[in-house]
Design a protein around this motif. Structure first.
Motif, PDB file in Angstrom:
ATOM      1  N   ARG A 124      23.871   0.828  -1.226  1.00  0.00           N
ATOM      2  CA  ARG A 124      23.777   1.323   0.157  1.00  0.00           C
ATOM      3  C   ARG A 124      22.526   0.792   0.847  1.00  0.00           C
ATOM      4  O   ARG A 124      22.536   0.453   2.032  1.00  0.00           O
ATOM      5  N   LYS A 125      21.449   0.693   0.070  1.00  0.00           N
ATOM      6  CA  LYS A 125      20.204   0.179   0.658  1.00  0.00           C
ATOM      7  C   LYS A 125      20.376  -1.293   1.043  1.00  0.00           C
ATOM      8  O   LYS A 125      19.914  -1.731   2.091  1.00  0.00           O
ATOM      9  N   VAL A 126      21.049  -2.046   0.168  1.00  0.00           N
ATOM     10  CA  VAL A 126      21.260  -3.476   0.450  1.00  0.00           C
ATOM     11  C   VAL A 126      22.181  -3.619   1.669  1.00  0.00           C
ATOM     12  O   VAL A 126      21.924  -4.413   2.571  1.00  0.00           O
ATOM     13  N   VAL A 149       0.864  -1.188   0.000  1.00  0.00           N
ATOM     14  CA  VAL A 149       0.000   0.000   0.000  1.00  0.00           C
ATOM     15  C   VAL A 149       0.894   1.230   0.000  1.00  0.00           C
ATOM     16  O   VAL A 149       1.742   1.392   0.891  1.00  0.00           O
ATOM     17  N   THR A 150       0.710   2.091  -0.998  1.00  0.00           N
ATOM     18  CA  THR A 150       1.621   3.231  -1.156  1.00  0.00           C
ATOM     19  C   THR A 150       1.383   4.304  -0.091  1.00  0.00           C
ATOM     20  O   THR A 150       0.357   4.319   0.600  1.00  0.00           O
ATOM     21  N   TYR A 151       2.348   5.203  -0.031  1.00  0.00           N
ATOM     22  CA  TYR A 151       2.352   6.326   0.916  1.00  0.00           C
ATOM     23  C   TYR A 151       2.363   7.561   0.022  1.00  0.00           C
ATOM     24  O   TYR A 151       3.321   7.744  -0.738  1.00  0.00           O
ATOM     25  N   ARG A 155      17.419   4.361 -14.753  1.00  0.00           N
ATOM     26  CA  ARG A 155      18.001   5.376 -13.865  1.00  0.00           C
ATOM     27  C   ARG A 155      16.901   6.255 -13.288  1.00  0.00           C
ATOM     28  O   ARG A 155      15.949   6.616 -13.968  1.00  0.00           O
ATOM     29  N   HIS A 156      17.118   6.640 -12.033  1.00  0.00           N
ATOM     30  CA  HIS A 156      16.228   7.642 -11.439  1.00  0.00           C
ATOM     31  C   HIS A 156      16.555   8.980 -12.103  1.00  0.00           C
ATOM     32  O   HIS A 156      17.736   9.265 -12.359  1.00  0.00           O
ATOM     33  N   PRO A 157      15.542   9.818 -12.388  1.00  0.00           N
ATOM     34  CA  PRO A 157      15.831  11.081 -13.090  1.00  0.00           C
ATOM     35  C   PRO A 157      16.843  11.969 -12.375  1.00  0.00           C
ATOM     36  O   PRO A 157      17.502  12.794 -13.013  1.00  0.00           O
TER      37      PRO A 157
HETATM   38  P1  FAD Z   1      16.343   6.882  -3.343  1.00  0.00           P
HETATM   39  O1  FAD Z   1      16.554   5.445  -3.559  1.00  0.00           O
HETATM   40  O2  FAD Z   1      16.777   7.462  -2.049  1.00  0.00           O
HETATM   41  O3  FAD Z   1      17.026   7.696  -4.504  1.00  0.00           O
HETATM   42  C1  FAD Z   1      16.663   7.424  -5.847  1.00  0.00           C
HETATM   43  C2  FAD Z   1      17.814   7.728  -6.772  1.00  0.00           C
HETATM   44  O4  FAD Z   1      18.029   9.129  -6.809  1.00  0.00           O
HETATM   45  C3  FAD Z   1      19.080   7.101  -6.307  1.00  0.00           C
HETATM   46  O5  FAD Z   1      19.311   5.933  -7.053  1.00  0.00           O
HETATM   47  C4  FAD Z   1      20.138   8.151  -6.467  1.00  0.00           C
HETATM   48  O6  FAD Z   1      21.009   7.782  -7.506  1.00  0.00           O
HETATM   49  C5  FAD Z   1      19.404   9.394  -6.837  1.00  0.00           C
HETATM   50  N1  FAD Z   1      19.665  10.410  -5.848  1.00  0.00           N
HETATM   51  C6  FAD Z   1      19.018  10.604  -4.699  1.00  0.00           C
HETATM   52  N2  FAD Z   1      19.522  11.635  -4.041  1.00  0.00           N
HETATM   53  C7  FAD Z   1      20.500  12.107  -4.811  1.00  0.00           C
HETATM   54  C8  FAD Z   1      21.402  13.169  -4.690  1.00  0.00           C
HETATM   55  N3  FAD Z   1      21.397  13.973  -3.627  1.00  0.00           N
HETATM   56  N4  FAD Z   1      22.304  13.388  -5.697  1.00  0.00           N
HETATM   57  C9  FAD Z   1      22.337  12.572  -6.771  1.00  0.00           C
HETATM   58  N5  FAD Z   1      21.486  11.556  -6.933  1.00  0.00           N
HETATM   59  C10 FAD Z   1      20.603  11.330  -5.972  1.00  0.00           C
HETATM   60  N6  FAD Z   1       6.765   7.468  -3.957  1.00  0.00           N
HETATM   61  C11 FAD Z   1       5.952   7.855  -2.944  1.00  0.00           C
HETATM   62  O7  FAD Z   1       5.874   9.057  -2.643  1.00  0.00           O
HETATM   63  N7  FAD Z   1       5.191   6.946  -2.251  1.00  0.00           N
HETATM   64  C12 FAD Z   1       5.246   5.612  -2.521  1.00  0.00           C
HETATM   65  O8  FAD Z   1       4.551   4.822  -1.878  1.00  0.00           O
HETATM   66  C13 FAD Z   1       6.118   5.164  -3.582  1.00  0.00           C
HETATM   67  N8  FAD Z   1       6.247   3.854  -3.873  1.00  0.00           N
HETATM   68  C14 FAD Z   1       7.173   3.437  -4.828  1.00  0.00           C
HETATM   69  C15 FAD Z   1       7.354   2.075  -5.048  1.00  0.00           C
HETATM   70  C16 FAD Z   1       8.305   1.647  -5.985  1.00  0.00           C
HETATM   71  C17 FAD Z   1       8.502   0.162  -6.206  1.00  0.00           C
HETATM   72  C18 FAD Z   1       9.063   2.596  -6.747  1.00  0.00           C
HETATM   73  C19 FAD Z   1      10.055   2.146  -7.768  1.00  0.00           C
HETATM   74  C20 FAD Z   1       8.870   3.949  -6.518  1.00  0.00           C
HETATM   75  C21 FAD Z   1       7.937   4.397  -5.555  1.00  0.00           C
HETATM   76  N9  FAD Z   1       7.739   5.736  -5.289  1.00  0.00           N
HETATM   77  C22 FAD Z   1       6.882   6.141  -4.282  1.00  0.00           C
HETATM   78  C23 FAD Z   1       8.449   6.756  -6.067  1.00  0.00           C
HETATM   79  C24 FAD Z   1       9.740   7.212  -5.366  1.00  0.00           C
HETATM   80  O9  FAD Z   1       9.430   7.762  -4.117  1.00  0.00           O
HETATM   81  C25 FAD Z   1      10.410   8.242  -6.250  1.00  0.00           C
HETATM   82  O10 FAD Z   1      10.941   7.645  -7.391  1.00  0.00           O
HETATM   83  C26 FAD Z   1      11.412   9.136  -5.535  1.00  0.00           C
HETATM   84  O11 FAD Z   1      11.736  10.202  -6.429  1.00  0.00           O
HETATM   85  C27 FAD Z   1      12.684   8.448  -5.130  1.00  0.00           C
HETATM   86  O12 FAD Z   1      12.497   7.632  -4.024  1.00  0.00           O
HETATM   87  P2  FAD Z   1      13.527   6.428  -3.744  1.00  0.00           P
HETATM   88  O13 FAD Z   1      13.210   5.791  -2.472  1.00  0.00           O
HETATM   89  O14 FAD Z   1      13.609   5.597  -4.943  1.00  0.00           O
HETATM   90  O15 FAD Z   1      14.849   7.293  -3.574  1.00  0.00           O
END
Ligand code: FAD
Length: 300
Positions: free
Chosen positions: A171-173, A51-53, A155-157
């Motif tokens: 780092r997460k692992v 369940v998402t947040y 890649r994350h944007p």
């Molecule tokens: P992180 O893993 O902390 O970071 C994502 C990436 O961003 C990293 O790989 C890193 O390379 C890059 N990054 C982060 N910080 C920096 C920095 N300072 N400089 C350079 N690069 C950086 N969103 C919600 O709000 N609620 C939810 O319930 C939700 N569920 C999700 C479930 C899944 C399976 C997925 C894939 C995404 C979900 N999201 C959700 C979206 C997610 O929150 C977004 O993609 C958010 O932008 C990044 O969160 P993350 O935990 O992936 O971030």
């Protein structure tokens, strides 16, 4: 992809595990619909349902209510998504404690998207956790939980390159994540290349593909642009001219998602996470295609 090869392997459903993702409903009507969806998918015996947040942590109470209802009213194992947006560490720790005392053992640990939405500037809370890796560590401090995290085959944007992106996953692992669930993608080669990169970086947890059945091509195109996922031209073309034909749109969406998942099965993938958008129809149909059958409990 070869459906004939697939059809010669009737055992395949036994080695495939699925999970389903829902978002917390905004009102009673949506809650009723979500509950119908949950009841329809429950006999498929998913490994867990998450369940998402909401963006900016906006759905904290609704997420908790939905998770509680799943715990109390179904046989399913709920996983609570949790983000650190706009919350200090004490608040996040308190939310973790509340979920744990409810009986939740599974979490999806995330940084999250800012309240203004996907793609807007992220600023960590001054006294908060900064990213997904910090969130995993916070969860690990409180219990022996099953912790899923995000992964980004394209890649994350915000990542300047794949190395930075995969470093965050590492780092997460290292902090205790047990599984990664990917952002949705439509090109299976992209997923496969990503998994190779991840393994080369010494990461061995399951990288579960996140599958998004295309309930609405316009919404998918718009959301993909913001979260950095590519919608290939061939996919758009499949939905050409179907804006006012929901029935055909749904049939095409089921075919497209089944094709993607069957191809991944052929490549050896055994776990799938479905972004259901709180609807059962497409996820149920695709699960059926990969050999998963509803198990109805025998009457006492
Ligand atoms: P992180 O893993 O902390 O970071 C994502 C990436 O961003 C990293 O790989 C890193 O390379 C890059 N990054 C982060 N910080 C920096 C920095 N300072 N400089 C350079 N690069 C950086 N969103 C919600 O709000 N609620 C939810 O319930 C939700 N569920 C999700 C479930 C899944 C399976 C997925 C894939 C995404 C979900 N999201 C959700 C979206 C997610 O929150 C977004 O993609 C958010 O932008 C990044 O969160 P993350 O935990 O992936 O971030």
């Amino acid at each position: 992809m070869n459906q004939f090869r697939f059809s010669r392997r009737p055992d395949i459903g036994d080695r495939i595990r699925v999970s389903f993702e829902f978002f917390p409903p905004k009102n009673d009507e949506m809650e009723g619909r979500l509950w119908e969806t949950i009841q329809r998918l429950e006999p498929l015996r998913p490994r867990f349902v998450s369940v998402t947040y909401g963006a900016g942590g906006s759905t904290r109470e609704r997420t908790a209510r939905t998770v509680k209802r799943i715990l109390d009213g179904s046989t399913l194992m709920p996983a609570a998504h949790l983000t650190c947006i706009d919350a200090d560490r004490d608040t996040v720790d308190q939310v973790i404690g509340e979920f744990a005392s409810m009986g939740v053992r599974n979490f999806v640990a995330l940084r999250g998207d800012p309240a203004a939405g996907v793609g807007t500037q992220y600023r960590p809370h001054p006294n908060g956790y900064a990213n997904g890796a910090d969130m995993v560590a916070a969860l690990r401090r409180q219990g022996d939980f099953d912790i899923s995290v995000s992964a980004y085959p394209e890649r994350h944007p915000e990542s300047p390159d794949f190395a930075t992106d995969i470093d965050m996953l590492k780092r997460k692992v290292d902090n205790g994540a047990t599984r990664a669930i990917t952002q949705f993608f439509f090109d299976n080669d992209v997923y496969e290349r990503y998994v190779e990169r991840v393994r080369r970086a010494g990461i061995y947890i399951p990288i579960v593909p996140g599958i998004l059945p295309v309930h609405n091509i316009r919404q998918v195109v718009s959301f993909s642009a913001r979260c950095g996922a590519l919608v290939p031209a061939w996919l758009r073309e499949r939905f050409d001219g179907l804006d006012n034909d929901p029935q055909t749109h749904m049939l095409v969406a089921a075919a497209v998602a089944a094709e993607q998942v069957l191809d991944l099965v052929e490549r050896g993938v055994g776990d799938f996470h479905f972004y259901t958008m709180n609807r059962a129809d497409l996820a149920f149909a695709v699960c059926h295609m990969i050999g998963i059958r509803a198990v109805v409990a025998a009457a006492a």
